[in-house]
Scaffold this motif. Structure first.
Motif, mmCIF file in Angstrom:
data_model
loop_
_atom_site.group_PDB
_atom_site.id
_atom_site.type_symbol
_atom_site.label_atom_id
_atom_site.label_comp_id
_atom_site.label_asym_id
_atom_site.label_seq_id
_atom_site.Cartn_x
_atom_site.Cartn_y
_atom_site.Cartn_z
ATOM 1 N N ASP A 143 68.200 8.373 27.570
ATOM 2 C CA ASP A 143 67.652 7.336 28.376
ATOM 3 C C ASP A 143 67.621 7.577 29.942
ATOM 4 O OD1 ASP A 143 68.038 5.044 26.436
ATOM 5 O OD2 ASP A 143 70.192 5.474 26.447
ATOM 6 N N GLN A 144 67.691 9.049 29.993
ATOM 7 C CA GLN A 144 67.865 9.548 31.323
ATOM 8 C C GLN A 144 66.439 9.166 32.169
ATOM 9 O OE1 GLN A 144 65.952 12.108 32.768
ATOM 10 N NE2 GLN A 144 66.933 12.057 34.770
ATOM 11 N N PRO A 145 65.358 9.354 31.459
ATOM 12 C CA PRO A 145 63.939 8.879 32.224
ATOM 13 C C PRO A 145 64.038 7.611 32.797
ATOM 14 C CG PRO A 145 63.540 10.457 30.294
ATOM 15 C CD PRO A 145 65.184 9.916 30.173
ATOM 16 N N ALA A 146 64.349 6.741 31.872
ATOM 17 C CA ALA A 146 64.494 5.382 32.317
ATOM 18 C C ALA A 146 65.383 4.937 33.270
ATOM 19 C CB ALA A 146 64.576 4.182 30.970
ATOM 20 N N GLN A 148 66.385 7.020 35.708
ATOM 21 C CA GLN A 148 65.718 7.572 36.969
ATOM 22 C C GLN A 148 64.742 6.844 37.465
ATOM 23 O OE1 GLN A 148 67.555 10.427 38.245
ATOM 24 N NE2 GLN A 148 66.510 9.575 40.000
ATOM 25 N N VAL A 149 64.109 6.115 36.449
ATOM 26 C CA VAL A 149 62.994 5.409 36.976
ATOM 27 C C VAL A 149 63.409 4.137 37.939
ATOM 28 C CG1 VAL A 149 60.891 3.899 36.420
ATOM 29 C CG2 VAL A 149 61.172 5.986 35.200
ATOM 30 N N LEU A 150 64.442 3.541 37.230
ATOM 31 C CA LEU A 150 65.029 2.422 37.864
ATOM 32 C C LEU A 150 65.754 2.710 39.294
ATOM 33 C CD1 LEU A 150 65.946 -0.594 37.617
ATOM 34 C CD2 LEU A 150 67.944 -0.033 36.551
ATOM 35 N N LEU A 151 66.532 3.777 39.276
ATOM 36 C CA LEU A 151 67.200 4.405 40.627
ATOM 37 C C LEU A 151 66.017 4.469 41.688
ATOM 38 C CD1 LEU A 151 69.629 6.751 38.880
ATOM 39 C CD2 LEU A 151 70.077 4.395 39.793
ATOM 40 N N ASP A 152 64.963 5.090 41.209
ATOM 41 C CA ASP A 152 63.979 5.548 42.321
ATOM 42 C C ASP A 152 63.273 4.142 42.847
ATOM 43 O OD1 ASP A 152 64.450 8.301 41.815
ATOM 44 O OD2 ASP A 152 62.778 8.533 40.471
ATOM 45 N N LEU A 153 62.998 3.341 41.953
ATOM 46 C CA LEU A 153 62.563 2.179 42.400
ATOM 47 C C LEU A 153 63.550 1.166 43.056
ATOM 48 C CD1 LEU A 153 60.329 -0.238 42.095
ATOM 49 C CD2 LEU A 153 61.604 -1.114 39.988
ATOM 50 N N ALA A 154 64.719 1.143 42.729
ATOM 51 C CA ALA A 154 65.455 -0.079 43.033
ATOM 52 C C ALA A 154 66.916 0.570 43.926
ATOM 53 C CB ALA A 154 66.257 -0.912 42.237
ATOM 54 N N ASN A 155 67.124 1.896 43.920
ATOM 55 C CA ASN A 155 68.109 2.451 44.685
ATOM 56 C C ASN A 155 67.936 3.815 45.134
ATOM 57 O OD1 ASN A 155 70.708 2.503 45.654
ATOM 58 N ND2 ASN A 155 72.007 2.400 43.941
ATOM 59 N N PRO A 156 67.030 3.979 45.671
ATOM 60 C CA PRO A 156 66.675 5.565 45.984
ATOM 61 C C PRO A 156 67.681 6.243 46.695
ATOM 62 C CG PRO A 156 65.136 3.972 47.307
ATOM 63 C CD PRO A 156 66.064 3.239 46.519
#
Length: 263
Positions: A143-146, A148-156
């Motif tokens: 699940d790491q890619p998903a 990271q996508v969420l962190l980059d979007l909402a909590n960079p």
């Protein structure tokens, strides 16, 4: 223990003394929860003190070389000046973390760059179950890619590094279409105690209790297993502060962290 009693280490400079043990440092701090739960024992490096102030060269939670400084501004001023004069600062020092209110005293002697004000908190009691916890699922390495996508979007600005460090326990919430809507991780800090990081909710799902559910579950599991859970938050995030204190977090330590400016 007075600054001149000679019991806490060798004299390095006129008023600069070493503190060699975690127990001494904890006593000097007045029993600081941050030192108790976040600083490894035994100390990997000696700390230095002048009066009531002390500074500890240490590895930070991001695995960089930093300096932790606690004390009142007058003593911090004298302390950092003495450390510079005695050349005991690590030559690869990259940042300082200073008790709120004493940053200017450090800046008189070290070239500081940008950084953040943040707060450390801890919970010693397990919070009750909250709504939406039944939607939580365990997240795995694939699940790491998903994540990271969420962190980059909402909590960079988060320091969370999905599955980069050992013993991470990620949980999350997925929407009906399978997209990740919320996540968070519990992992051991450098002292071996649980710390939460990466508590993140997709912008479209905020206000639905998902961040509360993630934090409550991770906190409860940590407290039930180890007796404590810790976390850090940026000071400007009033919403997060209300969430955390509502779950029983306290013993707040306010910090200012700054990188060292490079020539």
């Amino acid at each position: 223990m007075s600054a001149s009693d000679g019991t806490d280490g060798d004299v390095v400079g006129t008023a600069l003394r070493e503190v060699s043990s975690h127990q001494e440092l904890l006593a000097l701090s007045g029993g600081s929860g941050f030192l108790r739960w976040d600083i490894p024992t035994p100390l990997s490096n000696p700390a230095y003190r002048v009066g009531s102030a002390f500074a500890l060269p240490r590895q930070t939670h991001t695995r960089r070389h930093g300096l932790l400084v606690m004390g009142q501004p007058e003593d911090v001023d004298r302390l950092v000046a003495a450390m510079v004069a005695a050349d005991v600062l690590p030559h690869d020092l990259g940042s300082v973390t200073v008790q709120r209110g004493s940053l200017d005293a450090v800046a008189r002697h070290l070239p500081l760059d940008d950084g953040n004000d943040w707060e450390w908190l801890r919970a010693l009691e397990a919070p009750p179950v909250v709504a939406a916890e039944d939607r939580l699922v365990t997240l795995h390495r694939d699940d790491q890619p998903a994540i990271q996508v969420l962190l980059d979007l909402a909590n960079p600005g988060t320091d969370a590094r999905p599955f980069e460090y050992p013993d991470q326990r990620w949980v999350g919430v997925r929407g009906d279409a399978g997209a990740l809507l919320a996540c968070g991780v519990r992992e051991p800090n450098l002292a071996g105690h649980p710390v939460l990081s990466g508590i993140t909710v997709h912008p479209d799902a905020r206000g639905t209790g998902l961040g509360l559910a993630v934090t409550a579950r991770l906190t409860r599991d940590a407290v039930q297993e180890t007796g404590v859970c810790t976390l850090g938050m940026y000071s400007h995030n009033d919403v997060a502060r209300r969430l955390y204190t509502g779950l029983g977090y306290g013993d707040t330590h306010a910090w200012s962290s700054r990188r060292l400016a490079r020539a």
